[in-house]
Design a protein around this motif. Structure first.
Motif, PDB file in Angstrom:
ATOM      1  N   GLY A   6      11.679   8.403   0.943  1.00  0.00           N
ATOM      2  CA  GLY A   6      10.535   7.379   0.159  1.00  0.00           C
ATOM      3  C   GLY A   6       9.422   6.642   0.950  1.00  0.00           C
ATOM      4  O   GLY A   6       9.541   6.844   2.241  1.00  0.00           O
ATOM      5  N   SER A   7       8.523   6.392   0.265  1.00  0.00           N
ATOM      6  CA  SER A   7       7.331   5.699   0.841  1.00  0.00           C
ATOM      7  C   SER A   7       7.500   4.696   1.538  1.00  0.00           C
ATOM      8  O   SER A   7       6.956   4.100   2.679  1.00  0.00           O
ATOM      9  N   THR A   8       8.254   3.627   0.676  1.00  0.00           N
ATOM     10  CA  THR A   8       8.464   2.206   1.384  1.00  0.00           C
ATOM     11  C   THR A   8       9.227   2.350   2.634  1.00  0.00           C
ATOM     12  O   THR A   8       9.017   1.539   3.576  1.00  0.00           O
ATOM     13  N   PRO A   9      10.638   3.059   2.674  1.00  0.00           N
ATOM     14  CA  PRO A   9      11.571   3.070   3.709  1.00  0.00           C
ATOM     15  C   PRO A   9      10.652   3.841   4.785  1.00  0.00           C
ATOM     16  O   PRO A   9      10.685   3.246   6.163  1.00  0.00           O
ATOM     17  N   SER A  10       9.834   4.663   4.672  1.00  0.00           N
ATOM     18  CA  SER A  10       9.104   5.460   5.686  1.00  0.00           C
ATOM     19  C   SER A  10       8.015   4.642   6.431  1.00  0.00           C
ATOM     20  O   SER A  10       7.948   4.562   7.468  1.00  0.00           O
ATOM     21  N   LEU A  11       7.349   3.697   5.363  1.00  0.00           N
ATOM     22  CA  LEU A  11       6.475   2.620   6.070  1.00  0.00           C
ATOM     23  C   LEU A  11       7.131   1.673   6.871  1.00  0.00           C
ATOM     24  O   LEU A  11       6.712   1.132   7.957  1.00  0.00           O
ATOM     25  N   THR A  47       9.179   7.794  15.758  1.00  0.00           N
ATOM     26  CA  THR A  47       8.049   7.403  15.261  1.00  0.00           C
ATOM     27  C   THR A  47       6.873   8.556  15.644  1.00  0.00           C
ATOM     28  O   THR A  47       6.067   9.246  14.795  1.00  0.00           O
ATOM     29  N   MET A  48       6.618   8.931  16.861  1.00  0.00           N
ATOM     30  CA  MET A  48       5.525   9.395  17.439  1.00  0.00           C
ATOM     31  C   MET A  48       5.997  10.950  17.277  1.00  0.00           C
ATOM     32  O   MET A  48       4.931  11.802  16.967  1.00  0.00           O
ATOM     33  N   ALA A  49       7.248  11.211  17.507  1.00  0.00           N
ATOM     34  CA  ALA A  49       7.589  12.664  17.243  1.00  0.00           C
ATOM     35  C   ALA A  49       7.360  13.277  15.769  1.00  0.00           C
ATOM     36  O   ALA A  49       6.903  14.205  15.568  1.00  0.00           O
ATOM     37  N   VAL A  50       7.505  12.444  14.931  1.00  0.00           N
ATOM     38  CA  VAL A  50       7.293  12.567  13.562  1.00  0.00           C
ATOM     39  C   VAL A  50       5.863  12.656  13.336  1.00  0.00           C
ATOM     40  O   VAL A  50       5.477  13.876  12.546  1.00  0.00           O
ATOM     41  N   ALA A  60       0.658  -1.297   0.244  1.00  0.00           N
ATOM     42  CA  ALA A  60       0.201  -0.093  -0.027  1.00  0.00           C
ATOM     43  C   ALA A  60       1.017   1.211   0.002  1.00  0.00           C
ATOM     44  O   ALA A  60       2.035   1.237   0.448  1.00  0.00           O
ATOM     45  N   GLU A  61       0.339   2.341  -0.653  1.00  0.00           N
ATOM     46  CA  GLU A  61       0.975   3.911  -0.340  1.00  0.00           C
ATOM     47  C   GLU A  61       1.152   4.557   0.926  1.00  0.00           C
ATOM     48  O   GLU A  61       0.319   3.875   1.827  1.00  0.00           O
ATOM     49  N   PHE A  62       2.011   5.137   1.097  1.00  0.00           N
ATOM     50  CA  PHE A  62       2.335   5.502   2.542  1.00  0.00           C
ATOM     51  C   PHE A  62       3.025   6.672   2.391  1.00  0.00           C
ATOM     52  O   PHE A  62       3.548   7.161   1.219  1.00  0.00           O
ATOM     53  N   GLY A  63       2.730   7.699   3.241  1.00  0.00           N
ATOM     54  CA  GLY A  63       3.250   9.117   3.184  1.00  0.00           C
ATOM     55  C   GLY A  63       5.000   9.025   3.092  1.00  0.00           C
ATOM     56  O   GLY A  63       5.406   7.841   3.484  1.00  0.00           O
ATOM     57  N   ASN A  64       5.603  10.263   3.039  1.00  0.00           N
ATOM     58  CA  ASN A  64       7.014  10.361   2.968  1.00  0.00           C
ATOM     59  C   ASN A  64       7.458  11.610   3.806  1.00  0.00           C
ATOM     60  O   ASN A  64       8.090  12.447   3.191  1.00  0.00           O
ATOM     61  N   PRO A  65       7.212  11.568   4.901  1.00  0.00           N
ATOM     62  CA  PRO A  65       7.357  12.844   5.695  1.00  0.00           C
ATOM     63  C   PRO A  65       8.591  13.172   5.886  1.00  0.00           C
ATOM     64  O   PRO A  65       9.040  14.218   5.896  1.00  0.00           O
ATOM     65  N   LEU A  66       9.698  12.071   5.732  1.00  0.00           N
ATOM     66  CA  LEU A  66      11.327  12.512   5.964  1.00  0.00           C
ATOM     67  C   LEU A  66      11.790  12.784   4.535  1.00  0.00           C
ATOM     68  O   LEU A  66      13.112  12.846   4.748  1.00  0.00           O
ATOM     69  N   GLY A  67      11.287  12.265   3.465  1.00  0.00           N
ATOM     70  CA  GLY A  67      11.811  12.597   2.067  1.00  0.00           C
ATOM     71  C   GLY A  67      12.622  11.418   1.829  1.00  0.00           C
ATOM     72  O   GLY A  67      13.805  11.529   1.102  1.00  0.00           O
ATOM     73  N   PHE A  81       4.658  16.215  15.125  1.00  0.00           N
ATOM     74  CA  PHE A  81       5.203  17.337  14.726  1.00  0.00           C
ATOM     75  C   PHE A  81       5.487  17.604  13.005  1.00  0.00           C
ATOM     76  O   PHE A  81       5.635  18.789  12.895  1.00  0.00           O
ATOM     77  N   ILE A  82       5.454  16.573  12.383  1.00  0.00           N
ATOM     78  CA  ILE A  82       5.822  16.608  10.934  1.00  0.00           C
ATOM     79  C   ILE A  82       4.339  16.096  10.376  1.00  0.00           C
ATOM     80  O   ILE A  82       3.811  17.218   9.500  1.00  0.00           O
ATOM     81  N   VAL A  83       4.086  15.215  10.459  1.00  0.00           N
ATOM     82  CA  VAL A  83       2.706  14.705   9.728  1.00  0.00           C
ATOM     83  C   VAL A  83       1.578  15.396  10.165  1.00  0.00           C
ATOM     84  O   VAL A  83       0.708  15.924   9.183  1.00  0.00           O
TER      85      VAL A  83
END
Length: 124
Positions: free
Chosen positions: A46-51, A81-84, A37-44, A87-89
């Protein structure tokens, strides 16, 4: 009951309770990873590494924390993960949207600082 026993019971309740609730979020991330499935990329990165990193922080590490194995180290990915998430997502969202991430953040910071307690694999 003496004070030390109550402290250890409290640490176990915090550790197991917060981690069990976190697993409900992490299991969804594991399913997303398995299903591609698709996932966000909050840290830039990539989607899969972020997931993958979110799944580790919300599924793998809480399992370790439930058992009290390497608890302080296992809490670090959850905290990140919770900080991201907070504060980011959800950084621009109203407080109600980021409240759950902040509650988990506070709980896992407390776990990291206090340690696992006597009722754990790490027993201290």
């Amino acid at each position: 009951m003496n004070n030390s026993l109550l402290k250890d019971i409290g640490l176990a309740v915090l550790r197991i309770g917060a981690s069990a609730f976190m697993l409900t979020h992490g299991y969804g991330k594991l399913q997303m990873l398995i299903n591609g499935a698709e996932f966000g990329n909050p840290l830039g990165i990539g989607s899969t590494p972020s997931l993958f990193l979110a799944m580790i922080g919300e599924f793998i590490c809480p399992i370790l924390i439930i058992f009290g194995f390497k608890t302080r180290w296992a809490a670090i990915p959850v905290i990140i993960t919770m900080a991201v998430a907070a504060f980011i997502v959800h950084g621009a969202d109203p407080f109600q949207r980021k409240e759950m991430a902040l509650l988990y953040l506070v709980a896992f910071v407390a776990i990291a600082l206090a340690g696992p307690g006597k009722f754990s694999v790490d027993r201290r």
